[in-house]
Scaffold this motif. Structure first.
Motif, short mmCIF file in Angstrom:
data_model
loop_
_atom_site.label_atom_id
_atom_site.label_comp_id
_atom_site.label_asym_id
_atom_site.label_seq_id
_atom_site.Cartn_x
_atom_site.Cartn_y
_atom_site.Cartn_z
N CYS A 106 0.84 -1.21 0.00
CA CYS A 106 0.00 0.00 0.00
C CYS A 106 0.87 1.26 0.00
CB CYS A 106 -0.93 0.00 1.21
SG CYS A 106 -2.29 -1.18 1.13
N ASP A 107 1.90 1.25 0.82
CA ASP A 107 2.83 2.39 0.89
C ASP A 107 3.55 2.58 -0.45
OD1 ASP A 107 2.11 2.74 3.52
OD2 ASP A 107 3.87 1.70 4.33
N ASN A 108 3.98 1.46 -1.04
CA ASN A 108 4.69 1.52 -2.33
C ASN A 108 3.79 2.05 -3.44
OD1 ASN A 108 7.05 0.54 -1.22
ND2 ASN A 108 6.69 -1.57 -1.85
N VAL A 134 -5.87 5.09 -4.09
CA VAL A 134 -5.16 5.07 -2.80
C VAL A 134 -6.14 4.84 -1.65
CG1 VAL A 134 -3.90 6.50 -1.14
CG2 VAL A 134 -3.22 6.50 -3.55
N GLU A 135 -7.25 5.57 -1.67
CA GLU A 135 -8.24 5.46 -0.60
C GLU A 135 -8.89 4.08 -0.57
OE1 GLU A 135 -10.79 8.74 -1.39
OE2 GLU A 135 -9.31 10.24 -0.76
N GLU A 136 -9.17 3.52 -1.75
CA GLU A 136 -9.79 2.20 -1.82
C GLU A 136 -8.83 1.13 -1.30
OE1 GLU A 136 -12.73 3.15 -5.62
OE2 GLU A 136 -10.86 2.03 -5.92
N HIS A 137 -7.56 1.26 -1.63
CA HIS A 137 -6.57 0.31 -1.12
C HIS A 137 -6.49 0.37 0.41
CE1 HIS A 137 -4.21 0.17 -5.18
NE2 HIS A 137 -5.22 -0.68 -5.15
N ARG A 138 -6.55 1.58 0.94
CA ARG A 138 -6.48 1.74 2.40
C ARG A 138 -7.66 1.05 3.08
NH1 ARG A 138 -5.26 8.20 2.46
NH2 ARG A 138 -3.00 8.16 2.11
N ILE A 139 -8.86 1.21 2.49
CA ILE A 139 -10.06 0.59 3.08
C ILE A 139 -9.93 -0.93 3.05
CG2 ILE A 139 -12.54 0.24 2.79
CD1 ILE A 139 -12.68 3.12 1.67
N ILE A 140 -9.47 -1.46 1.92
CA ILE A 140 -9.31 -2.91 1.79
C ILE A 140 -8.29 -3.42 2.81
CG2 ILE A 140 -8.47 -4.75 0.27
CD1 ILE A 140 -9.68 -3.12 -2.08
N TYR A 141 -7.17 -2.71 2.92
CA TYR A 141 -6.13 -3.11 3.88
C TYR A 141 -6.66 -3.11 5.31
CZ TYR A 141 -2.16 -2.65 7.02
OH TYR A 141 -1.29 -2.81 8.07
N GLN A 142 -7.32 -2.02 5.70
CA GLN A 142 -7.84 -1.92 7.07
C GLN A 142 -8.90 -2.97 7.34
OE1 GLN A 142 -6.82 -0.21 9.63
NE2 GLN A 142 -5.22 0.88 8.50
N HIS A 189 -14.04 -1.03 -5.94
CA HIS A 189 -12.75 -0.83 -6.61
C HIS A 189 -12.86 -1.18 -8.10
CE1 HIS A 189 -8.46 -0.24 -6.43
NE2 HIS A 189 -8.17 -1.49 -6.78
N ILE A 190 -13.50 -2.30 -8.40
CA ILE A 190 -13.69 -2.73 -9.79
C ILE A 190 -14.77 -1.90 -10.48
CG2 ILE A 190 -14.41 -4.64 -11.27
CD1 ILE A 190 -11.65 -5.04 -10.12
N ASP A 191 -15.86 -1.60 -9.77
CA ASP A 191 -16.95 -0.81 -10.36
C ASP A 191 -16.46 0.56 -10.82
OD1 ASP A 191 -18.71 -2.85 -9.88
OD2 ASP A 191 -19.55 -1.98 -8.05
N ASN A 192 -15.64 1.21 -10.01
CA ASN A 192 -15.12 2.52 -10.37
C ASN A 192 -14.21 2.44 -11.59
OD1 ASN A 192 -16.48 3.86 -8.34
ND2 ASN A 192 -14.78 3.78 -6.89
N GLN A 193 -13.45 1.34 -11.65
CA GLN A 193 -12.59 1.12 -12.81
C GLN A 193 -13.43 0.98 -14.07
OE1 GLN A 193 -9.56 -1.79 -12.13
NE2 GLN A 193 -9.34 -2.29 -14.29
N GLU A 194 -14.49 0.19 -13.98
CA GLU A 194 -15.36 -0.03 -15.15
C GLU A 194 -15.98 1.27 -15.63
OE1 GLU A 194 -19.57 -2.25 -15.99
OE2 GLU A 194 -18.02 -3.43 -14.97
N LYS A 220 -17.29 -8.02 5.39
CA LYS A 220 -18.33 -7.30 4.66
C LYS A 220 -17.80 -6.01 4.05
CE LYS A 220 -22.98 -5.37 5.08
NZ LYS A 220 -24.15 -5.13 5.99
N THR A 221 -17.14 -5.20 4.87
CA THR A 221 -16.59 -3.93 4.37
C THR A 221 -15.52 -4.17 3.31
OG1 THR A 221 -17.01 -2.84 6.49
CG2 THR A 221 -15.40 -1.79 5.03
N GLY A 222 -14.67 -5.18 3.55
CA GLY A 222 -13.60 -5.48 2.61
C GLY A 222 -14.12 -5.93 1.26
N ALA A 223 -15.10 -6.83 1.27
CA ALA A 223 -15.66 -7.35 0.03
C ALA A 223 -16.35 -6.23 -0.76
CB ALA A 223 -16.65 -8.48 0.31
N GLU A 224 -17.10 -5.38 -0.05
CA GLU A 224 -17.78 -4.27 -0.73
C GLU A 224 -16.76 -3.29 -1.31
OE1 GLU A 224 -20.97 -3.83 -1.53
OE2 GLU A 224 -21.19 -5.87 -0.75
N ALA A 225 -15.68 -3.06 -0.58
CA ALA A 225 -14.63 -2.15 -1.08
C ALA A 225 -13.97 -2.73 -2.32
CB ALA A 225 -13.59 -1.91 0.01
#
Length: 231
Positions: free
Chosen positions: A118-120, A182-190, A207-212, A198-203
């Motif tokens: 995440c930092d990298n 960056v923010e989505e990665h942080r949520i997934i990591y946390q 993450h993919i929906d925003n990409q699409e 639940k929060t991780g799966a939705e994040a």
């Protein structure tokens, strides 16, 4: 067409070197959608005969990265909404599953590696080098997949990764989306740290929906530009 530099590997046959070089150029957009792949021109650029070029183009066609058009020849396959949705639809479910399993199974070492990844990724954003950003993004998601300790799932992710890379790279080229990533990665990591499936799966799905959504905007904008030019 930008200058192509062969990805030389003394352990690989020449045909594989040519294939990997052209494949990488397509995935990163150095060879653009709709660009013609002329055997003689490519052979001269890469300093090889036409035979490995022809073999590489055939393999790329089988992967869906090249289209053969009658009386015109080979060209880089277009990025279409349908092809993108087919890949991302599957990846969306797999990524959510990866996060859920990682919540239960991730080791301390992999959790440390994920924090570093995440930092990298955040550091790579500052370079504005799209290839470095894409590499850091792939590395991060690979750690989550590895943390599932499910070899079948990891294999499925790996099989999709190359197809996914082309769309991921298009998304990453949109600098306005970098902070969102960056923010989505942080949520997934946390979420994984706190075992919040639940929060991780939705994040992961978001993450993919925003990409699409972002890539669809680019595809439609490109269509509008092309239509304007033709008019």
């Amino acid at each position: 067409m930008q200058d192509l530099q062969p990805n030389m590997d003394e352990f690989l046959p020449l045909r594989d070197v040519v294939f990997n070089t052209l494949r990488q150029a397509i995935l990163t957009g150095d060879l653009k959608p709709g660009e013609r792949l002329m055997e003689i021109h490519l052979a001269n650029k890469l300093g090889v005969s036409r035979t490995p070029i022809r073999e590489a183009i055939h393999k790329l066609e089988l992967e869906g990265l090249v289209t053969i058009i009658p009386r015109r020849g080979a060209e880089v396959a277009q990025i279409t909404e349908k092809s993108m949705k087919d890949v991302l639809e599957v990846r969306r479910s797999l990524d959510a599953l990866c996060v859920e399993l990682a919540c239960d199974r991730i080791t301390g070492d992999d959790l440390d590696a994920l924090k570093t990844a995440c930092d990298n990724f955040e550091l790579s954003i500052k370079t504005k080098d799209f290839k470095k950003i894409a590499h850091a993004d792939v590395a991060l998601h690979n750690i989550i997949a590895r943390a599932t300790n499910n070899q079948r799932l990891i294999q499925l992710i790996n099989n999709l990764s190359e197809q996914m890379y082309r769309y991921r790279f298009e998304y990453i080229k949109d600098s306005s989306q970098h902070q969102t990533l960056v923010e989505e990665h942080r949520i997934i990591y946390q979420s994984i740290v706190h075992k919040d499936k639940k929060t991780g799966a939705e994040a992961a799905k978001t993450h993919i929906d925003n990409q699409e959504k972002a890539i669809i905007r680019r595809i439609r904008l490109d269509k509008e530009k092309t239509g304007t030019k033709k008019a």
